[in-house]
Motif scaffolding. Structure first.
Motif, PDB file in Angstrom:
ATOM      1  N   ASN A   1       0.812  -1.216   0.000  1.00 29.61           N
ATOM      2  CA  ASN A   1       0.000   0.000   0.000  1.00 29.61           C
ATOM      3  C   ASN A   1       0.846   1.267   0.000  1.00 29.61           C
ATOM      4  O   ASN A   1       0.317   2.363  -0.170  1.00 29.61           O
ATOM      5  CB  ASN A   1      -0.933   0.029   1.218  1.00 29.61           C
ATOM      6  N   ILE A   2       2.163   1.115   0.224  1.00 27.74           N
ATOM      7  CA  ILE A   2       3.045   2.282   0.350  1.00 27.74           C
ATOM      8  C   ILE A   2       4.178   2.240  -0.668  1.00 27.74           C
ATOM      9  O   ILE A   2       4.441   3.223  -1.359  1.00 27.74           O
ATOM     10  CB  ILE A   2       3.626   2.364   1.774  1.00 27.74           C
ATOM     11  N   ASN A   3       4.864   1.118  -0.755  1.00 26.74           N
ATOM     12  CA  ASN A   3       6.029   1.016  -1.643  1.00 26.74           C
ATOM     13  C   ASN A   3       5.607   0.870  -3.094  1.00 26.74           C
ATOM     14  O   ASN A   3       4.603   0.210  -3.392  1.00 26.74           O
ATOM     15  CB  ASN A   3       6.891  -0.193  -1.261  1.00 26.74           C
ATOM     16  N   PRO A   4       6.382   1.446  -4.006  1.00 22.45           N
ATOM     17  CA  PRO A   4       6.141   1.156  -5.416  1.00 22.45           C
ATOM     18  C   PRO A   4       6.577  -0.274  -5.718  1.00 22.45           C
ATOM     19  O   PRO A   4       7.439  -0.825  -5.028  1.00 22.45           O
ATOM     20  CB  PRO A   4       7.041   2.163  -6.135  1.00 22.45           C
ATOM     21  N   TYR A   5       5.982  -0.867  -6.716  1.00 21.14           N
ATOM     22  CA  TYR A   5       6.369  -2.239  -7.037  1.00 21.14           C
ATOM     23  C   TYR A   5       5.984  -2.567  -8.470  1.00 21.14           C
ATOM     24  O   TYR A   5       5.185  -1.879  -9.098  1.00 21.14           O
ATOM     25  CB  TYR A   5       5.714  -3.240  -6.074  1.00 21.14           C
ATOM     26  N   THR A   6       6.597  -3.620  -8.970  1.00 18.21           N
ATOM     27  CA  THR A   6       6.132  -4.288 -10.179  1.00 18.21           C
ATOM     28  C   THR A   6       5.786  -5.711  -9.767  1.00 18.21           C
ATOM     29  O   THR A   6       6.035  -6.109  -8.625  1.00 18.21           O
ATOM     30  CB  THR A   6       7.223  -4.326 -11.275  1.00 18.21           C
ATOM     31  N   HIS A   7       5.257  -6.488 -10.670  1.00 12.14           N
ATOM     32  CA  HIS A   7       4.973  -7.885 -10.316  1.00 12.14           C
ATOM     33  C   HIS A   7       6.194  -8.778 -10.535  1.00 12.14           C
ATOM     34  O   HIS A   7       6.074 -10.005 -10.602  1.00 12.14           O
ATOM     35  CB  HIS A   7       3.730  -8.400 -11.038  1.00 12.14           C
ATOM     36  N   HIS A   8       7.371  -8.151 -10.621  1.00 18.15           N
ATOM     37  CA  HIS A   8       8.637  -8.869 -10.526  1.00 18.15           C
ATOM     38  C   HIS A   8       9.369  -8.504  -9.235  1.00 18.15           C
ATOM     39  O   HIS A   8      10.432  -9.052  -8.951  1.00 18.15           O
ATOM     40  CB  HIS A   8       9.561  -8.519 -11.701  1.00 18.15           C
ATOM     41  N   SER A   9       8.857  -7.545  -8.484  1.00 19.08           N
ATOM     42  CA  SER A   9       9.598  -6.970  -7.360  1.00 19.08           C
ATOM     43  C   SER A   9       9.973  -8.021  -6.327  1.00 19.08           C
ATOM     44  O   SER A   9       9.223  -8.976  -6.068  1.00 19.08           O
ATOM     45  CB  SER A   9       8.774  -5.867  -6.690  1.00 19.08           C
ATOM     46  N   GLY A  10      11.139  -7.817  -5.716  1.00 17.99           N
ATOM     47  CA  GLY A  10      11.604  -8.709  -4.667  1.00 17.99           C
ATOM     48  C   GLY A  10      13.107  -8.830  -4.676  1.00 17.99           C
ATOM     49  O   GLY A  10      13.798  -8.242  -5.522  1.00 17.99           O
ATOM     50  N   SER A  11      13.615  -9.596  -3.720  1.00 14.04           N
ATOM     51  CA  SER A  11      15.054  -9.876  -3.643  1.00 14.04           C
ATOM     52  C   SER A  11      15.293 -11.334  -3.982  1.00 14.04           C
ATOM     53  O   SER A  11      14.942 -12.223  -3.206  1.00 14.04           O
ATOM     54  CB  SER A  11      15.588  -9.575  -2.240  1.00 14.04           C
ATOM     55  N   TYR A  12      15.882 -11.558  -5.134  1.00 17.21           N
ATOM     56  CA  TYR A  12      16.179 -12.902  -5.617  1.00 17.21           C
ATOM     57  C   TYR A  12      17.078 -12.725  -6.828  1.00 17.21           C
ATOM     58  O   TYR A  12      17.182 -11.642  -7.408  1.00 17.21           O
ATOM     59  CB  TYR A  12      14.891 -13.655  -6.001  1.00 17.21           C
ATOM     60  N   ALA A  13      17.764 -13.773  -7.214  1.00 18.29           N
ATOM     61  CA  ALA A  13      18.555 -13.785  -8.453  1.00 18.29           C
ATOM     62  C   ALA A  13      19.559 -12.643  -8.520  1.00 18.29           C
ATOM     63  O   ALA A  13      19.826 -12.119  -9.604  1.00 18.29           O
ATOM     64  CB  ALA A  13      17.631 -13.756  -9.679  1.00 18.29           C
ATOM     65  N   SER A  14      20.137 -12.263  -7.375  1.00 14.21           N
ATOM     66  CA  SER A  14      21.174 -11.219  -7.344  1.00 14.21           C
ATOM     67  C   SER A  14      20.768  -9.986  -8.143  1.00 14.21           C
ATOM     68  O   SER A  14      21.557  -9.427  -8.893  1.00 14.21           O
ATOM     69  CB  SER A  14      22.496 -11.782  -7.881  1.00 14.21           C
ATOM     70  N   ARG A  15      19.515  -9.557  -7.975  1.00 13.52           N
ATOM     71  CA  ARG A  15      18.970  -8.493  -8.811  1.00 13.52           C
ATOM     72  C   ARG A  15      18.854  -7.138  -8.119  1.00 13.52           C
ATOM     73  O   ARG A  15      18.721  -6.110  -8.786  1.00 13.52           O
ATOM     74  CB  ARG A  15      17.574  -8.906  -9.322  1.00 13.52           C
TER      75      ARG A  15
END
Length: 806
Positions: free
Chosen positions: A542-556
């Motif tokens: 409800n606060i942070n911007p995001y995409t439907h790929h967002s997250g911490s994985y795959a050294s990204r």
């Protein structure tokens, strides 16, 4: 065919904070015990959940009776698989037919498929009552035959893990490039090996946890969890729960490590959502350590049959590989692991003849999921183990075979057989630097001297390329109908009316230092200090911007987060510049600098403070340029270049960046006990330009400790009944600080050719220690003629091998 389509311009801007080893902003909060983890969430009226799990590897559920448990004082409600099947749909599957017929629910429906599978759940006033009440649930099982080996699972008479699928095969794919058979005919020798990569996982300090409050006033599911990629998990949750995604709020606080294991905890999130809705109370579930080890997720177990045609001088002409991947009882993130290895299809080696026949298979074991170095480390370990076998059969030093076959720095950007585009690096220099740091020639002399005294000293080398920032287009390799491709990340930068900076990311931190690196990037862009930048902790949809790929994985996170921050910075700086030139009454095209909290006209030296511009933008907005909207907020979404969909030969660039590491281990192996002691351990890492060397050093050490633990201590072993024999920390041995050696590190900084500012991901390490240690163990055992074919160097197994030769 993958081609290089876009190179980034080399970074020319002088940066004050980029490359500075600043202490992490997060550390004070985390080290003084005021972090905010999911188990710290306490809501009014909160109840607690406990889960009854299957004691069997494979059995039909004939009856579940929760009435006695529900009659206990303090018990609020119970939930069974029969109810779940009525209330929800099976989680969506990424597999091709017929494996996409797998029916995966948050509780077992009809039968259980592995030891530890959830069968029923209880909600009670306290955790103790909930856990005690599980003993009162009656379950009647009909035992079924089970299968625990991937190759056995492919046989026609093997028990079926999922009856409706009609097979245990999840995915079969062939990658075929060049002409391996012709290479075999031209070879001096074809080196063969059968290898096994063992089953292990990550052991984060914090286990899985979920708190859900179903707000009946507005119909929202408020989900507090520690999922690493919550906005990706929404796809599983919304379809599985039959619940609208625009009424799901996902919140993560501090996450006590993830390493991939917290990507597939969405079945538990769904379960607690159902419990909260049924009980009409906020509900918390916190996984204990045994639950985590037995049923959270394991890393992919894989076996290989390898044939490698080589020249007399050690030149590799190609690889022919048959791979059998055991993904356990469910395909919760699979079969992505059946394609992700192809991100690094040829490792760090220059050959174009490659044939891989890949099978992914279900068994009655815990489901697998992403684990640090996911799917690539198995493939890279196979390469590194095979390189040493080649060296041994040709009577060459392992370093010589590597130098002979490394991709050269002047070949970058290098296109692999499967279309991966390596973005720079110097593998040869990496090994040279590592050999110098460990005194390779000197330790070889020590080894020769020690062998005369009956001592077993071994030296092992491993170089692994660590792909990062993945292209979800690889999901279409296993099923063209999958709806994922590319990658994207979001960032928001705002400056309030007092000139204070706030940053929000979609990257969902779990200990990587996002608050620190983001503040360094923004400080450099705006000519301020990192302490002047507040980065929001955790993630809130409800606060942070995001995409439907967002997250911490795959050294990204560093690459994607930085790129999104740079995009947001540019938008915000453009607006600030327009306001500044207007207020200073100078030409709109004047060259400006952001310096020491001011916007400075380079030509005249005129300046105006950022806080003054912010005041005009928010409070005194009649002074803004005509037609400009008030406020100073910029939101940016970034997607990587050089990503394509796979062609008919499965070729495409599956990741944006390719870090790499060279490890050299020197060990002392006691022939009387099989015990291994690491004498020296060296790592040379190249993750491109470093944002914060202190964070990089910590990630390199952490990945090494993880890999050393997997190589020497950590192993999931099942008995013939499908019972996990290493379900506690008594049997599943996690290395302590005393078990991890002092590590000598060196760093190269080869800027990425594709990523902004030349940075790359860091932290996964590609499972490099497993190759270095396996090679060191075989090198130590060379006088006994013992070959190492397993990635886990179990002391008892090594002792038995020594005894068998004596």
């Amino acid at each position: 065919m993958a081609t290089v389509t876009e190179l980034v311009e080399p970074e020319t801007k002088t940066r004050q904070w980029m490359g500075q080893p600043l202490r992490r902003k997060e550390d004070r909060r985390l080290l003084t015990g005021v972090g905010n983890y999911v188990d710290d969430v306490k809501l009014p009226g909160m109840a607690y959940a406990a889960i009854l799990r299957s004691p069997y590897a494979h059995a039909r559920i004939k009856r579940v009776d929760t009435s006695k448990a529900e009659a206990l004082s303090g018990v609020i409600c119970a939930l069974t698989g029969e109810e779940v099947a009525k209330l929800t749909d099976p989680f969506i599957q990424m597999s091709p037919e017929p494996a996409n017929k797998v029916k995966d629910y948050c509780l077992a429906v009809g039968k259980v498929h592995h030891v530890g599978e959830p069968v029923a759940a209880i909600v009670a006033e306290t955790r103790a009552i909930a856990e005690d009440s599980l003993e009162w649930i009656e379950v009647e099982y009909e035992l079924l035959d089970h299968v625990l080996d991937a190759r056995r699972a492919l046989e026609s008479d093997a028990p079926l893990v999922h009856d409706q699928v009609g097979s245990n095969l999840v995915y079969h794919g062939v990658w075929d490039y060049g002409d391996v058979e012709e290479a075999k005919r031209q070879a001096f020798k074809v080196v063969k090996a059968s290898l096994h990569f063992h089953r292990f996982s990550s052991t984060p300090i914090e286990n899985n946890g979920v708190v859900v409050n179903y707000d009946r006033s507005n119909g929202f599911l408020n989900i507090y969890c520690n999922n690493q990629m919550p906005m990706v998990s929404v796809a599983w949750l919304t379809f599985g729960l039959r619940f609208p995604s625009n009424k799901m709020r996902l919140i993560t606080g501090d996450i006590g490590g993830g390493f991939g294991t917290k990507i597939i905890n969405y079945p538990y999130i769904a379960l607690v959502c159902l419990l909260a809705m049924k009980s009409k109370r906020p509900v918390k579930w916190t996984e204990d350590r045994k639950e985590h080890l037995i049923a959270a997720n394991h890393g992919n177990e894989r076996s290989f049959d390898v044939e490698v045609p080589v020249k007399r001088d050690g030149t590799i002409l190609g690889f022919k590989v048959s791979a059998y991947d055991d993904c356990g009882a469910y395909t919760r993130y699979e079969p992505l692991g059946a394609t992700i290895w192809a991100q690094v299809s040829s490792g760090v080696y220059h050959f174009q003849n490659l044939h891989v026949d890949f099978y992914q298979v279900m068994t009655n074991k815990c489901p697998v999921g992403p684990n640090r170095g996911y799917s690539r480390m198995q493939h890279l370990w196979m390469f590194e183990r095979t390189i040493d076998i080649i060296a041994k059969e040709l009577s060459l030093d392992p370093s010589e075979v590597r130098f002979k076959n490394y991709i050269r720095a002047d070949e970058m950007p290098y296109v692999t057989p499967s279309g991966g585009i390596y973005d720079g690096g110097d593998y040869t220099e990496s090994l040279r630097r590592a050999m110098s740091l460990i005194d390779y020639d000197g330790i070889r002399e020590e080894q020769a001297s020690a062998r005369k005294q009956g001592k077993l000293i071994g030296i092992g080398i491993s170089t692994a390329v660590d792909s990062g920032t993945n292209n979800f287009g690889q999901s279409k390799l296993v099923n063209p109908n999958n709806i994922f491709s590319g990658n994207a990340e979001a960032a928001r930068i705002s400056i309030d009316g007092m000139g204070q900076f706030q940053v929000a990311l979609g990257t969902v931190p779990q200990g990587q230092g996002h608050e620190t690196f983001a503040s360094q990037i923004v400080a450099d862009e705006f000519g301020i200090k990192p302490d002047q930048v507040t980065v929001l902790a955790g993630f809130d949809s409800n606060i942070n911007p995001y995409t439907h790929h967002s997250g911490s994985y795959a050294s990204r996170s560093a690459v994607m987060g930085t790129a999104a921050l740079l995009g947001a910075s540019k938008k915000l700086k453009d607006k600030i510049s327009s306001i500044a030139t207007h207020l200073m009454k100078i030409d709109a095209n004047s060259k400006l600098e952001f310096k020491e909290g001011n916007v400075v006209d380079v030509a005249s030296g005129k300046k105006i403070a950022l806080w003054q511009i912010a005041g005009v933008a928010w409070f005194d907005n009649l002074l803004l340029p005509e037609g400009m909207e008030p406020g100073l907020v910029a939101l940016h979404y970034w997607k990587p270049p050089n990503f394509t969909l796979p062609d008919e030969k499965k070729r495409h660039n599956q990741t944006l960046t390719y870090s790499y590491q060279t490890h050299i281990a020197a060990i002392d192996l006691d022939p009387e006990t099989g015990k291994i002691k690491i004498l020296r351990y060296v790592i040379v890492d190249d993750c491109g330009r470093q944002i914060n060397p202190l964070i990089v050093e910590g990630q390199v050490h952490g990945a090494a400790a993880h890999g050393i633990g997997a190589a020497l201590f950590e192993n999931f072993e099942y008995d013939s009944d499908g019972q996990l024999q290493s379900s506690t920390f008594i049997d599943y041995l996690v290395p302590s600080a005393l078990d991890v050696p002092s590590i000598i590190t060196g760093h190269l900084e080869t800027p990425s050719l594709f990523a902004p500012m030349g940075i790359r991901g860091v932290g996964e390490g590609g499972g490099t220690p497993l190759g270095a240690i396996a090679n060191a163990v075989e090198d130590a055992l060379a006088p006994l003629g013992i070959q190492i074919v397993d990635s886990h160097q179990n002391m008892q197994r090594i002792y038995d091998l020594i005894r068998s030769r004596r």
